[in-house]
Design a protein around this motif. Structure first.
Motif: not given
Length: 134
Positions: A40-42, A70-85, A87-90
């Motif tokens: 289980e992860d987010d 992992l790179g993510l691109a969204n509907e608003e035209g922004s990019l985000g990046f997450q290291d899946i290894n 844990k993030t608390s944001t």
């Protein structure tokens, strides 16, 4: 993709052999139901002023040593990046890199440099980015 490929193969096979088509409920029961989440992860959305715009594209970095990014691109035209290894608390979302004035429909990593990628957007533009530079 593997599930869709198997379902398509079974469907084509039944049509080629002039057998009745396999009902999708049966295929779902054979292919989808046995799948299970082992951990289980987010996955956090890219930060936004609106309420979490949909993610339109996500891809792992292919550069050796950076495969957990992992790179993510969204509907608003922004990019985000997450290291899946890690844990993030944001709860407010991943830091956003504004890239376009419209949805990013796809992006591709440079296969040799993890900090460079190219995006294509609904604003009719493509762009190259060096994310190490911001």
């Amino acid at each position: 993709m593997a599930c869709r490929g198997l379902v398509g193969w079974l469907d084509r096979r039944s049509r080629l052999n002039k057998q009745p088509r396999i009902p999708h409920q049966v295929l779902d029961q054979l292919v989808i139901e046995p799948l299970q989440c082992l951990e289980e992860d987010d996955l956090h959305a890219v930060a936004s002023e609106t309420d979490r715009p949909p993610i339109y594209a996500l891809k792992f970095c292919p550069v050796p040593g950076h495969e957990s990014i992992l790179g993510l691109a969204n509907e608003e035209g922004s990019l985000g990046f997450q290291d899946i290894n890690q844990k993030t608390s944001t709860e407010e979302g991943l830091p956003a890199l504004p890239a376009h004035r419209n949805a990013i429909f796809d992006f591709a990593w440079n296969p040799e440099d993890a900090s460079r990628l190219v995006t294509v957007s609904g604003d009719q533009r493509s762009a190259t980015w060096d994310i190490a530079q911001g």
